[in-house]
Design a protein around this motif. Sequence first.
Motif, PDB file in Angstrom:
ATOM      1  N   VAL A  10       0.840  -1.201   0.000  1.00  0.00           N
ATOM      2  CA  VAL A  10       0.000   0.000   0.000  1.00  0.00           C
ATOM      3  C   VAL A  10       0.878   1.255   0.000  1.00  0.00           C
ATOM      4  CG1 VAL A  10      -1.674   1.331   1.363  1.00  0.00           C
ATOM      5  CG2 VAL A  10      -1.974  -1.127   1.070  1.00  0.00           C
ATOM      6  N   PHE A  11       1.923   1.263   0.821  1.00  0.00           N
ATOM      7  CA  PHE A  11       2.841   2.403   0.875  1.00  0.00           C
ATOM      8  C   PHE A  11       3.439   2.683  -0.498  1.00  0.00           C
ATOM      9  CE2 PHE A  11       7.199   3.945   1.195  1.00  0.00           C
ATOM     10  CZ  PHE A  11       7.015   5.127   1.902  1.00  0.00           C
ATOM     11  N   THR A  12       3.894   1.648  -1.177  1.00  0.00           N
ATOM     12  CA  THR A  12       4.521   1.816  -2.492  1.00  0.00           C
ATOM     13  C   THR A  12       3.526   2.332  -3.519  1.00  0.00           C
ATOM     14  OG1 THR A  12       6.029   0.013  -1.969  1.00  0.00           O
ATOM     15  CG2 THR A  12       5.879   0.653  -4.269  1.00  0.00           C
ATOM     16  N   ILE A  13       2.339   1.779  -3.534  1.00  0.00           N
ATOM     17  CA  ILE A  13       1.315   2.226  -4.483  1.00  0.00           C
ATOM     18  C   ILE A  13       0.979   3.702  -4.251  1.00  0.00           C
ATOM     19  CG2 ILE A  13      -1.099   1.956  -5.202  1.00  0.00           C
ATOM     20  CD1 ILE A  13       0.683  -0.256  -6.227  1.00  0.00           C
ATOM     21  N   PHE A  17       1.598   6.825  -6.846  1.00  0.00           N
ATOM     22  CA  PHE A  17       0.517   7.737  -7.228  1.00  0.00           C
ATOM     23  C   PHE A  17       0.906   9.177  -6.910  1.00  0.00           C
ATOM     24  CE2 PHE A  17      -2.606   4.222  -7.385  1.00  0.00           C
ATOM     25  CZ  PHE A  17      -3.295   4.592  -8.523  1.00  0.00           C
ATOM     26  N   PHE A  18       1.508   9.384  -5.749  1.00  0.00           N
ATOM     27  CA  PHE A  18       1.916  10.736  -5.348  1.00  0.00           C
ATOM     28  C   PHE A  18       2.948  11.309  -6.316  1.00  0.00           C
ATOM     29  CE2 PHE A  18       4.404  13.842  -3.013  1.00  0.00           C
ATOM     30  CZ  PHE A  18       3.424  14.588  -2.379  1.00  0.00           C
ATOM     31  N   ILE A  19       3.959  10.515  -6.644  1.00  0.00           N
ATOM     32  CA  ILE A  19       5.019  10.981  -7.543  1.00  0.00           C
ATOM     33  C   ILE A  19       4.452  11.263  -8.931  1.00  0.00           C
ATOM     34  CG2 ILE A  19       7.128  10.279  -8.737  1.00  0.00           C
ATOM     35  CD1 ILE A  19       7.893   8.779  -6.134  1.00  0.00           C
ATOM     36  N   GLY A  33       6.213  13.011  -0.123  1.00  0.00           N
ATOM     37  CA  GLY A  33       5.510  11.813  -0.600  1.00  0.00           C
ATOM     38  C   GLY A  33       5.659  10.643   0.350  1.00  0.00           C
ATOM     39  N   VAL A  34       6.863  10.450   0.878  1.00  0.00           N
ATOM     40  CA  VAL A  34       7.096   9.361   1.842  1.00  0.00           C
ATOM     41  C   VAL A  34       6.283   9.601   3.108  1.00  0.00           C
ATOM     42  CG1 VAL A  34       8.839   8.336   3.360  1.00  0.00           C
ATOM     43  CG2 VAL A  34       9.340   8.668   0.943  1.00  0.00           C
ATOM     44  N   ILE A  35       6.264  10.833   3.591  1.00  0.00           N
ATOM     45  CA  ILE A  35       5.509  11.154   4.811  1.00  0.00           C
ATOM     46  C   ILE A  35       4.009  10.950   4.589  1.00  0.00           C
ATOM     47  CG2 ILE A  35       4.840  13.040   6.367  1.00  0.00           C
ATOM     48  CD1 ILE A  35       7.744  14.121   5.967  1.00  0.00           C
ATOM     49  N   ILE A  39       1.679   8.032   6.429  1.00  0.00           N
ATOM     50  CA  ILE A  39       0.497   8.367   7.235  1.00  0.00           C
ATOM     51  C   ILE A  39      -0.754   7.728   6.640  1.00  0.00           C
ATOM     52  CG2 ILE A  39      -1.024  10.269   7.935  1.00  0.00           C
ATOM     53  CD1 ILE A  39       1.554  11.995   8.176  1.00  0.00           C
ATOM     54  N   THR A  40      -0.911   7.831   5.322  1.00  0.00           N
ATOM     55  CA  THR A  40      -2.074   7.242   4.659  1.00  0.00           C
ATOM     56  C   THR A  40      -2.091   5.728   4.822  1.00  0.00           C
ATOM     57  OG1 THR A  40      -1.995   9.038   3.048  1.00  0.00           O
ATOM     58  CG2 THR A  40      -3.344   7.131   2.488  1.00  0.00           C
ATOM     59  N   THR A  41      -0.936   5.103   4.690  1.00  0.00           N
ATOM     60  CA  THR A  41      -0.847   3.652   4.870  1.00  0.00           C
ATOM     61  C   THR A  41      -1.241   3.266   6.282  1.00  0.00           C
ATOM     62  OG1 THR A  41       0.887   3.466   3.207  1.00  0.00           O
ATOM     63  CG2 THR A  41       0.713   1.664   4.793  1.00  0.00           C
ATOM     64  N   TYR A  42      -0.741   3.991   7.263  1.00  0.00           N
ATOM     65  CA  TYR A  42      -1.054   3.692   8.660  1.00  0.00           C
ATOM     66  C   TYR A  42      -2.557   3.814   8.920  1.00  0.00           C
ATOM     67  CZ  TYR A  42      -1.233   4.079  13.713  1.00  0.00           C
ATOM     68  OH  TYR A  42      -1.547   3.901  15.038  1.00  0.00           O
ATOM     69  N   LEU A  43      -3.172   4.848   8.363  1.00  0.00           N
ATOM     70  CA  LEU A  43      -4.585   5.098   8.639  1.00  0.00           C
ATOM     71  C   LEU A  43      -5.542   4.208   7.850  1.00  0.00           C
ATOM     72  CD1 LEU A  43      -4.576   9.007   8.778  1.00  0.00           C
ATOM     73  CD2 LEU A  43      -4.701   7.421  10.710  1.00  0.00           C
TER      74      LEU A  43
END
Length: 166
Positions: A10-13, A17-19, A33-35, A39-43
Motif C-alpha cells: 500500500v505504501f509503495t502504491i 501515485f503521489f510521484i 511523498g514518503v511522509i 500516514i495514509t498507509t497507517y490510517l
Amino acid sequence: MKRFLNKLFVFTIILVFFIISTGSFKYYTLVIGVIVSAITTYLFESSIVKKTLRLYDVLKLLYLFKYIVYFVKAEIHAHLELVEIILFNKPIRPAIVAVPYHVESDYGVTLIALTVTNTPGTIVLNIDTNSKLMYIHWINASTFNPDEARLVITSGFEKLVEKIFG
C-alpha cells in the motif's frame, strides 16, 4: 510479516501515485511523498487491502517498477515531440479523442488517467465508466480512430496495469 507486506504494498502504491500526480522527482517532493504515504498507509491500509497479501502479490511491485520505467520513456518521448513542435514550428492536429480502455480495476483506471495527464501533450478530460471510454485531449493526434488512438496512447500502460492490479 503478512501485515508488513500489506503495508509495504500500500505504501509503495500510494507513493507512486503521489510521484506521478505531482510530476516531480525533487528531494523535498519525495520526502513529502514518503511522509504522506506513511500516514495514509497507517490510517487506511486495512480498508484498502481486504485480504492478507502473499509474496506473489508483492512481486507486483516489480511490474510497478516496470510501469515507472515505461512511463519515464513515454514522458521523454512526449517532451521531445513537444520540443520539435515548438522549435521547428511543426504543425499540430489538436483533437479530443475517445479512447477505449479494458482495465477493470478502479485503481488501474486512475493510474492510467494520471499517467496520460502527466504526459506532455495529452490530458484526460473525462472517464465514462459506462462505455469504458477516456476522453483525451491530444495535442498532435495521429489518428481519430478510437482503437488506433488506444494503441498509441494507453495500450502499453494498460498491459502493465493489468499485471499490477489484475
